[in-house]
Design a protein around this motif. Structure first.
Motif, PDB file in Angstrom:
ATOM      1  N   LYS A  95     -12.003   6.644   1.380  1.00 12.82           N
ATOM      2  CA  LYS A  95     -11.360   7.122   2.608  1.00 12.82           C
ATOM      3  C   LYS A  95     -12.303   8.016   3.413  1.00 12.82           C
ATOM      4  CE  LYS A  95      -6.978   9.026   4.258  1.00 12.82           C
ATOM      5  NZ  LYS A  95      -7.514  10.035   5.186  1.00 12.82           N
ATOM      6  N   ARG A  96     -13.028   8.877   2.738  1.00 13.89           N
ATOM      7  CA  ARG A  96     -13.932   9.782   3.440  1.00 13.89           C
ATOM      8  C   ARG A  96     -15.153   9.048   3.990  1.00 13.89           C
ATOM      9  NH1 ARG A  96     -16.704  14.205  -0.163  1.00 13.89           N
ATOM     10  NH2 ARG A  96     -18.157  12.462  -0.517  1.00 13.89           N
ATOM     11  N   SER A 168      -9.564   7.180   8.460  1.00 17.14           N
ATOM     12  CA  SER A 168     -10.269   8.098   7.570  1.00 17.14           C
ATOM     13  C   SER A 168      -9.811   9.539   7.755  1.00 17.14           C
ATOM     14  CB  SER A 168     -11.778   8.006   7.819  1.00 17.14           C
ATOM     15  OG  SER A 168     -12.489   8.941   7.040  1.00 17.14           O
ATOM     16  N   LEU A 169      -9.489   9.912   8.991  1.00 24.95           N
ATOM     17  CA  LEU A 169      -9.150  11.309   9.284  1.00 24.95           C
ATOM     18  C   LEU A 169      -7.669  11.632   9.090  1.00 24.95           C
ATOM     19  CD1 LEU A 169     -11.285  11.823  12.517  1.00 24.95           C
ATOM     20  CD2 LEU A 169     -11.780  12.692  10.229  1.00 24.95           C
ATOM     21  N   LEU A 170      -6.813  10.623   9.209  1.00 29.02           N
ATOM     22  CA  LEU A 170      -5.371  10.866   9.097  1.00 29.02           C
ATOM     23  C   LEU A 170      -4.964  11.150   7.647  1.00 29.02           C
ATOM     24  CD1 LEU A 170      -3.997   8.044  11.450  1.00 29.02           C
ATOM     25  CD2 LEU A 170      -3.839  10.517  11.841  1.00 29.02           C
ATOM     26  N   PRO A 171      -3.861  11.884   7.449  1.00 30.26           N
ATOM     27  CA  PRO A 171      -3.322  12.083   6.094  1.00 30.26           C
ATOM     28  C   PRO A 171      -2.979  10.734   5.452  1.00 30.26           C
ATOM     29  CG  PRO A 171      -2.276  13.575   7.657  1.00 30.26           C
ATOM     30  CD  PRO A 171      -3.107  12.633   8.462  1.00 30.26           C
ATOM     31  N   GLU A 172      -2.967  10.694   4.154  1.00 30.47           N
ATOM     32  CA  GLU A 172      -2.863   9.446   3.385  1.00 30.47           C
ATOM     33  C   GLU A 172      -1.716   8.542   3.849  1.00 30.47           C
ATOM     34  OE1 GLU A 172      -4.747   7.065   0.886  1.00 30.47           O
ATOM     35  OE2 GLU A 172      -5.244   9.186   0.767  1.00 30.47           O
ATOM     36  N   LYS A 173      -0.501   9.062   3.909  1.00 31.09           N
ATOM     37  CA  LYS A 173       0.657   8.237   4.258  1.00 31.09           C
ATOM     38  C   LYS A 173       0.574   7.735   5.698  1.00 31.09           C
ATOM     39  CE  LYS A 173       4.015  10.103   0.964  1.00 31.09           C
ATOM     40  NZ  LYS A 173       5.339  10.773   0.799  1.00 31.09           N
ATOM     41  N   LEU A 174       0.183   8.628   6.604  1.00 31.37           N
ATOM     42  CA  LEU A 174       0.072   8.250   8.009  1.00 31.37           C
ATOM     43  C   LEU A 174      -1.069   7.257   8.214  1.00 31.37           C
ATOM     44  CD1 LEU A 174       1.387   8.778  10.729  1.00 31.37           C
ATOM     45  CD2 LEU A 174      -0.209  10.681  11.069  1.00 31.37           C
ATOM     46  N   ALA A 175      -2.153   7.446   7.461  1.00 28.55           N
ATOM     47  CA  ALA A 175      -3.298   6.539   7.540  1.00 28.55           C
ATOM     48  C   ALA A 175      -2.894   5.135   7.106  1.00 28.55           C
ATOM     49  CB  ALA A 175      -4.442   7.060   6.678  1.00 28.55           C
ATOM     50  N   TRP A 176      -2.113   5.050   6.041  1.00 28.19           N
ATOM     51  CA  TRP A 176      -1.686   3.745   5.528  1.00 28.19           C
ATOM     52  C   TRP A 176      -0.825   3.030   6.570  1.00 28.19           C
ATOM     53  CZ3 TRP A 176       2.991   1.349   4.471  1.00 28.19           C
ATOM     54  CH2 TRP A 176       2.901   0.160   3.740  1.00 28.19           C
TER      55      TRP A 176
END
Length: 221
Positions: A95-96, A168-176
């Motif tokens: 992710k990073r 990459s920058l969004l929080p995990e749940k929002l990124a998904w």
């Protein structure tokens, strides 16, 4: 017709360089962060043949360029290359590290814009001759195409580079959830292009970036 042929001759090299460096940069940075997929596919290369898509790199931009000249328009010069294969799961920190792999393409275009600005600067310093004007015009085209590619790819829409940076920058749940847009990303992009919305969004940013480069390098174009 002569002006169209001259325009194609001036833009051909900058377009090829812009696409080649953009795609090679993705593969190179992915390799640096642990994913060897692009290297195994032979895509960490400055050989344009490795990256050119006959339709997206040649046919579509050519048609759009000729159409814009005939209609005296100023639309976005749109196109694409063969996507560099990247397995984000193979990155050391998926992710990073996705951010750096995605940012590498637009970053390469920014460096190429600087390169073409230096070409113009050199042309301004050299004595007047038959090849100086084509050199300067090619430099202007190089800045334009690289800035367009950079700004377009930074649009926060998967699967564009900006979309991957956002994931990459969004929080995990929002990124998904945001990543689920990717299958529809190109449809959204083409809709924005056809309706003129894409140009309305991007042209001010493109103009501002070009002006910043012109001022920074002290160009008179």
């Amino acid at each position: 017709m002569d002006s169209i042929i001259q325009g194609i001759a001036i833009y051909a090299l900058p377009v090829i360089f812009a696409i080649t460096f953009h795609e090679a940069a993705h593969g190179y940075v992915a390799k640096r962060f642990g994913d060897l997929t692009a290297q195994r596919a032979g895509r960490v290369s400055l050989n344009p043949v490795k990256h050119i898509d006959p339709v997206g790199t040649i046919a579509v931009p050519l048609i759009m360029f000729i159409t814009s000249k005939l209609m005296l328009g100023g639309g976005i010069l749109f196109g694409w290359a063969k996507p560099v294969p990247v397995n984000f799961n193979q990155l050391r920190h998926p992710k990073r590290d996705m951010l750096w792999v995605a940012a590498a393409g637009p970053g390469a275009n920014l460096l190429m814009a600087f390169f073409w600005a230096l070409i113009i600067k050199l042309g301004m310093l050299l004595p007047e001759s038959a090849f100086i004007r084509p050199m300067v015009l090619m430099g202007i085209a190089g800045i334009e195409i690289n800035v367009i590619l950079m700004i377009l790819n930074l649009l926060p829409l998967p699967p564009l580079d900006g979309g991957r940076i956002a994931v990459s920058l969004l929080p995990e749940k929002l990124a998904w959830k945001f990543a689920q847009i990717e299958p529809y990303g190109m449809i959204i992009l083409l809709t924005l292009l056809i309706t003129g919305t894409l140009g309305a969004i991007l042209w001010p940013l493109i103009a501002l970036t070009k002006q910043a480069i012109v001022i920074f390098f002290g160009l008179y174009i």
